[in-house]
Design a protein around this motif. Structure first.
Motif, mmCIF file in Angstrom:
data_model
loop_
_atom_site.group_PDB
_atom_site.id
_atom_site.type_symbol
_atom_site.label_atom_id
_atom_site.label_comp_id
_atom_site.label_asym_id
_atom_site.label_seq_id
_atom_site.Cartn_x
_atom_site.Cartn_y
_atom_site.Cartn_z
ATOM 1 N N HIS A 198 -10.025 -3.457 10.878
ATOM 2 C CA HIS A 198 -10.903 -4.464 11.329
ATOM 3 C C HIS A 198 -9.565 -4.567 13.111
ATOM 4 N N ALA A 219 -7.532 -17.717 4.437
ATOM 5 C CA ALA A 219 -8.928 -16.677 4.460
ATOM 6 C C ALA A 219 -8.210 -15.097 3.768
ATOM 7 N N LEU A 230 10.802 -5.058 10.235
ATOM 8 C CA LEU A 230 9.751 -3.824 9.328
ATOM 9 C C LEU A 230 8.301 -3.592 10.483
ATOM 10 N N ASP A 247 0.714 -1.215 -0.074
ATOM 11 C CA ASP A 247 -0.030 0.203 -0.152
ATOM 12 C C ASP A 247 0.794 1.000 0.392
ATOM 13 N N ILE A 270 -1.764 1.626 15.994
ATOM 14 C CA ILE A 270 -1.602 0.800 14.842
ATOM 15 C C ILE A 270 -0.768 -0.787 14.868
ATOM 16 N N SER A 306 -2.571 -13.534 8.381
ATOM 17 C CA SER A 306 -2.857 -14.061 6.978
ATOM 18 C C SER A 306 -2.267 -14.803 6.689
ATOM 19 N N LYS A 308 -18.606 -7.035 3.568
ATOM 20 C CA LYS A 308 -16.581 -7.718 3.316
ATOM 21 C C LYS A 308 -17.488 -8.823 3.515
ATOM 22 N N GLY A 342 -0.153 -5.087 5.882
ATOM 23 C CA GLY A 342 -0.615 -5.652 6.875
ATOM 24 C C GLY A 342 -1.131 -6.841 6.380
ATOM 25 N N GLY A 343 -2.889 -7.233 6.988
ATOM 26 C CA GLY A 343 -3.905 -7.808 5.799
ATOM 27 C C GLY A 343 -4.070 -7.294 5.120
ATOM 28 N N SER A 344 -4.499 -5.959 5.250
ATOM 29 C CA SER A 344 -4.768 -5.845 3.468
ATOM 30 C C SER A 344 -4.129 -6.092 2.029
ATOM 31 N N THR A 358 3.949 -7.368 7.526
ATOM 32 C CA THR A 358 4.149 -5.583 8.351
ATOM 33 C C THR A 358 3.492 -5.400 10.295
ATOM 34 N N THR A 359 2.806 -6.402 9.805
ATOM 35 C CA THR A 359 1.871 -5.385 10.994
ATOM 36 C C THR A 359 1.912 -6.704 11.638
ATOM 37 N N THR A 408 -3.236 -18.018 6.809
ATOM 38 C CA THR A 408 -4.227 -18.307 6.850
ATOM 39 C C THR A 408 -4.724 -18.631 5.228
ATOM 40 N N ASP A 453 -3.920 -10.224 1.302
ATOM 41 C CA ASP A 453 -5.520 -10.283 0.995
ATOM 42 C C ASP A 453 -5.462 -10.209 -0.057
ATOM 43 N N LEU A 498 3.117 2.190 3.010
ATOM 44 C CA LEU A 498 4.494 1.512 3.061
ATOM 45 C C LEU A 498 5.449 2.233 1.950
ATOM 46 N N THR A 529 -2.877 -9.661 11.644
ATOM 47 C CA THR A 529 -4.118 -10.819 11.051
ATOM 48 C C THR A 529 -3.542 -12.026 11.082
#
Ligand SMILES: NC(=O)c1ccc[n+]([C@@H]2O[C@H](COP(=O)([O-])OP(=O)(O)OC[C@H]3O[C@@H](n4cnc5c(N)ncnc54)[C@H](O)[C@@H]3O)[C@@H](O)[C@H]2O)c1
Ligand SMILES: [Fe+2]
Length: 403
Positions: free
Chosen positions: A297, A169, A199, A58, A207, A164, A180, A116-118, A158-159, A167, A121, A61, A162
């Motif tokens: 989230h 998902a 990172l 994103d 955050i 993710s 969602k 992050g998760g965004s 980097t978070t 996972t 995903d 970042l 999540t």
């Protein structure tokens, strides 16, 4: 169907899937951890035979230069890369299509999910779209609908977070109805995950706190799930202990590399736990606050978690008591109801200490019926929660969250 019959039907599904799902072995990524572990990525990419990689991330970042080290590492190893940094928080179907275009135009054959998760995903579904170009993202909604295996994906969270990176998902927002939806498939587990705390040292405190509470929610929801089993309990306990004893310190001082490392590992273990034992009503409700109002989230989860635990308390006292003992909140000899209460109060304290509010400021009374309907529908068959909520229960809980 009346409520008693409905509950019986849901429980039949939950107990049946509890037996069936573990047979479908969920894969685990090859894991690289520790400060500087990002440096191993070019070699890992080459080992997979990938030559042209798409980096999905994103603008937050790219603008702080967090990827600069990655670019030079890829260049020095002659790996061609393209960048898609248009992922928004709570990523949308549009983000996926834009990223897919960059992937196709540059003839990429692998994806680095960096963020992050965004971004993670979004990258998962860009990959799924790339290998299933005729199937729109919305048609992948639900379980096991990603037919052809996505290209190799390298997850760099980097978070913490999540989870993710481990996972099955991906959570995507449909911009048409602000809903969602969740795509679940064993093929979405990234084959390789790199957890590099370097990172994460620059993550801003708010955050750090909210993504950490997301990870805590994953671990707790997996632990109280009807699908919890030995391995998920071990993962969840490990995550809860680390987060409860570390997160507030890192919120105050984000520069401690070892504690950042611990949180990244906790988030990963929480991910391992919930991708096998599932989440619950906290997530089902939080997804609506993300979809309708754009609430981050982790923030949504942090606010909702104590309310859902209070609702579920009659059925989870012994579970929460165990978590309280493991996290050093109370001695083993104390009665379970006392320990369970202390555990919930401790979560409220953590929220307070990290400036997380007790209400959702965007929530409007008129939206409560829709949110309740969508949350209960998301949870119904898929989330084996310890205490089932009726429509009235859910609406009453939501009213407590009104500003
Ligand atoms: N797939 C899963 O299993 C799963 C599980 C839970 C949540 N999710 C989804 O993940 C998304 C949320 O992900 P998130 O909470 O990680 O947030 P995010 O990816 O949306 O990032 C939030 C903000 O943090 C910034 N940021 C990220 N890392 C940073 C760093 N190291 N330094 C500075 N800034 C940084 C980003 O630029 C962004 O502005 C939601 O869409 C949620 O539904 C997915
Ligand atoms: Fe989550």
């Amino acid at each position: 169907m009346n409520w008693t019959l409905k509950k019986a039907a849901l429980r039949t599904v939950h107990y049946t899937t509890k037996v069936i799902y573990p047979i479908l072995k969920t894969p685990e990524p090859e894991l690289y951890t520790g400060a500087g572990s990002l440096g191993q990525l070019p070699e890992l990419i080459k080992n997979q035979g990938v030559e042209r990689v798409l980096i999905v991330t994103d603008k937050g970042l790219t603008s702080i230069g967090l990827l600069d080290g990655l670019y030079s590492a890829l260049e020095s190893d002659d790996i061609h890369y393209s960048i898609f940094d248009g992922v928004q928080p709570n990523p949308s179907i549009q983000n996926i299509e834009e990223g897919l275009k960059v992937y196709q135009e540059n003839n990429c054959d692998g994806i680095i999910a960096f963020g992050g998760g965004s971004p993670m995903d979004c990258a998962k579904i860009i990959g799924a779209r790339a290998s299933n170009p005729k199937k729109p993202a919305l048609k992948m909604r639900g379980k096991f609908r990603v037919w052809h295996r996505p290209p190799p994906m390298f997850a760099v969270p980097t978070t913490a977070g999540t989870g993710s990176e481990t996972t099955v998902a991906a959570v995507i927002t449909n911009p048409e109805n602000h809903e969602k939806f969740v795509v679940v498939d064993l093929k979405l587990v990234p084959p390789i995950a790199v957890l590099d705390p370097e990172l994460m040292v620059g993550l801003p405190p708010h955050i750090t706190s909210t993504t950490g509470m997301d990870a805590l929610t994953h671990a707790v929801e997996a632990y109280i799930s009807i699908h919890a089993r030995k391995s998920t309990n071990t993962d969840a306990e490990k995550a809860v202990k680390i987060i409860m004893t570390t997160l507030e310190d890192v919120y105050k001082d984000g520069s401690d590399m070892e504690k950042r490392n611990q949180l990244a590992i906790a988030s990963y273990h929480a991910g391992l736990a919930f991708t096998r034992a599932y989440v619950g009503y906290v997530h089902a409700i939080a997804h609506n606050f993300g979809g309708l109002y754009g609430v981050p989230h982790g923030l949504a989860n942090a606010i909702i978690l104590p309310y859902v635990l209070e609702f579920s308390l009659p059925n989870i006292e012994s579970r929460l008591a165990k978590l309280a003992v493991i996290s050093g909140i109370g001695p083993e000899g104390d009665p379970a109801p006392t320990l369970a209460r202390k555990f919930i109060e401790r979560i409220k304290d953590m929220n307070r200490n990290m400036d997380i509010p007790t209400q959702v400021k965007e929530l409007q009374e008129k939206d409560i019926p829709l949110i309740s309907k969508r949350a209960l529908s998301e949870a119904s068959l898929d989330y084996p929660v310890p205490r089932l909520m009726s429509k009235e229960d859910c609406e009453n809980l939501l009213r407590k969250l009104l500003p």
